[in-house]
Structures are given as structure tokens and as C-alpha cells.
Design a protein around this motif. Structure first.
Motif, short mmCIF file in Angstrom:
data_model
loop_
_atom_site.label_atom_id
_atom_site.label_comp_id
_atom_site.label_asym_id
_atom_site.label_seq_id
_atom_site.Cartn_x
_atom_site.Cartn_y
_atom_site.Cartn_z
N VAL A 128 0.86 -1.17 0.00
CA VAL A 128 0.00 0.00 0.00
C VAL A 128 0.90 1.23 0.00
O VAL A 128 1.77 1.37 0.86
CB VAL A 128 -0.91 0.01 1.25
CG1 VAL A 128 -1.72 1.28 1.31
CG2 VAL A 128 -1.82 -1.21 1.26
N THR A 129 0.70 2.10 -0.94
CA THR A 129 1.47 3.33 -0.97
C THR A 129 0.80 4.38 -0.10
O THR A 129 -0.37 4.24 0.27
CB THR A 129 1.57 3.87 -2.41
OG1 THR A 129 0.27 4.24 -2.85
CG2 THR A 129 2.20 2.86 -3.35
N MET A 130 1.54 5.44 0.22
CA MET A 130 0.97 6.52 1.01
C MET A 130 -0.21 7.15 0.28
O MET A 130 -1.20 7.49 0.90
CB MET A 130 2.06 7.55 1.32
CG MET A 130 1.64 8.54 2.36
SD MET A 130 1.36 7.70 3.92
CE MET A 130 1.53 9.03 5.04
N LYS A 131 -0.11 7.25 -1.03
CA LYS A 131 -1.20 7.81 -1.84
C LYS A 131 -2.46 6.96 -1.69
O LYS A 131 -3.56 7.49 -1.49
CB LYS A 131 -0.78 7.89 -3.30
CG LYS A 131 -1.83 8.47 -4.21
CD LYS A 131 -1.38 8.49 -5.66
CE LYS A 131 -2.50 9.01 -6.54
NZ LYS A 131 -2.24 8.81 -7.94
N LEU A 147 -3.21 4.97 0.77
CA LEU A 147 -3.70 5.11 2.14
C LEU A 147 -4.53 6.38 2.28
O LEU A 147 -5.63 6.35 2.83
CB LEU A 147 -2.54 5.14 3.14
CG LEU A 147 -2.91 5.47 4.58
CD1 LEU A 147 -3.82 4.41 5.18
CD2 LEU A 147 -1.66 5.64 5.43
N LEU A 148 -4.02 7.48 1.77
CA LEU A 148 -4.72 8.75 1.91
C LEU A 148 -6.02 8.78 1.11
O LEU A 148 -6.98 9.43 1.51
CB LEU A 148 -3.81 9.91 1.49
CG LEU A 148 -2.59 10.11 2.39
CD1 LEU A 148 -1.69 11.19 1.82
CD2 LEU A 148 -2.99 10.43 3.82
N GLU A 149 -6.07 8.06 0.00
CA GLU A 149 -7.29 8.01 -0.81
C GLU A 149 -8.39 7.19 -0.16
O GLU A 149 -9.57 7.45 -0.39
CB GLU A 149 -6.97 7.44 -2.20
CG GLU A 149 -6.19 8.39 -3.08
CD GLU A 149 -5.75 7.74 -4.38
OE1 GLU A 149 -5.92 6.51 -4.57
OE2 GLU A 149 -5.20 8.49 -5.22
N ASN A 150 -8.03 6.17 0.62
CA ASN A 150 -9.02 5.29 1.23
C ASN A 150 -8.55 4.90 2.62
O ASN A 150 -8.31 3.73 2.91
CB ASN A 150 -9.25 4.06 0.35
CG ASN A 150 -10.46 3.27 0.77
OD1 ASN A 150 -11.13 3.59 1.74
ND2 ASN A 150 -10.73 2.20 0.04
N LYS A 151 -8.41 5.89 3.48
CA LYS A 151 -7.81 5.68 4.80
C LYS A 151 -8.59 4.69 5.66
O LYS A 151 -8.01 3.86 6.35
CB LYS A 151 -7.71 7.02 5.52
CG LYS A 151 -6.63 7.07 6.56
CD LYS A 151 -6.41 8.49 7.01
CE LYS A 151 -5.13 8.60 7.77
NZ LYS A 151 -4.81 9.95 8.16
#
Length: 105
Positions: free
Chosen positions: A1-4, A6-10
Motif C-alpha cells: 500500500v502506498t501513502m497515496k 492510504l490517503l485516498e481510502n484511509k
């Protein structure tokens, strides 16, 4: 899982993450990130030292911190040798002359 991701679907992704890999100081491991990752078990750091990590705070969440101290030893030695050879043979100056088109003079 990339940080992007994660932030898109926290909400969904945060439950899946059990480890975080830190490279060049990113992502920043702060209290907010740790609170959002309930199943986090380990923070793995690539590079030399963990001075950029608040190990005490991370440990307070029950998360282990690891480091790879010798992971960059061989590449660092290679770069050191390359820099010494480039300096001794004036490679940077020669390349600049070549690019300027004046190396045939």
C-alpha cells in the motif's frame, strides 16, 4: 500500500497496514499516522541511523523500529571510489569540454 493509496481510502487501508517502510525520511512517522494504523507492528528504516524517528513515541504504540545499517555500505564505497577516480582523471571537466564541443582542440 502506498501513502497515496492510504490517503485516498484511509478507512479501509489503515486496517490492512502492519508495517511501514521509511525511505529518505518519508513518510513522516508522527502520532497522527500511528493513531490511524491500529494494526501497525513495525517501522522499518532504510539508511543510516534513526535520528529522524521518535523511537520512544513509536514504541509507546507497541510498534518496533528496525534499521538497515549496512544496507548502503557497498554502494557508499562504490560512490567513494568513483568520486576519487573522477577527481584524479578530471572526468567532470572532460565531460564539460565534450558537451561544449571543444574537446577536439
Amino acid at each position: 500500500v502506498t501513502m497515496k493509496e492510504l490517503l485516498e481510502n484511509k478507512k479501509e487501508m489503515s486496517k490492512k497496514i502492519q508495517s511501514v517502510f521509511v525511505f529518505e525520511g518519508r513518510p513522516t512517522i508522527d502520532r497522527e499516522l500511528l493513531e490511524s494504523l491500529p494494526n501497525l507492528k513495525v517501522v522499518g528504516n532504510s539508511g543510516v541511523g534513526v535520528d529522524h524517528l521518535d523511537v520512544r513515541m513509536i514504541s509507546s504504540f507497541g510498534v518496533k523500529v528496525t534499521n538497515t545499517p549496512r544496507a548502503v555500505a557497498a554502494p557508499t564505497a562504490d560512490i567513494g571510489m568513483a568520486l576519487m577516480l573522477a577527481s584524479a582523471r578530471r572526468l567532470v571537466e572532460g565531460n564539460a569540454l565534450k558537451l561544449a564541443g571543444s574537446w577536439l582542440l
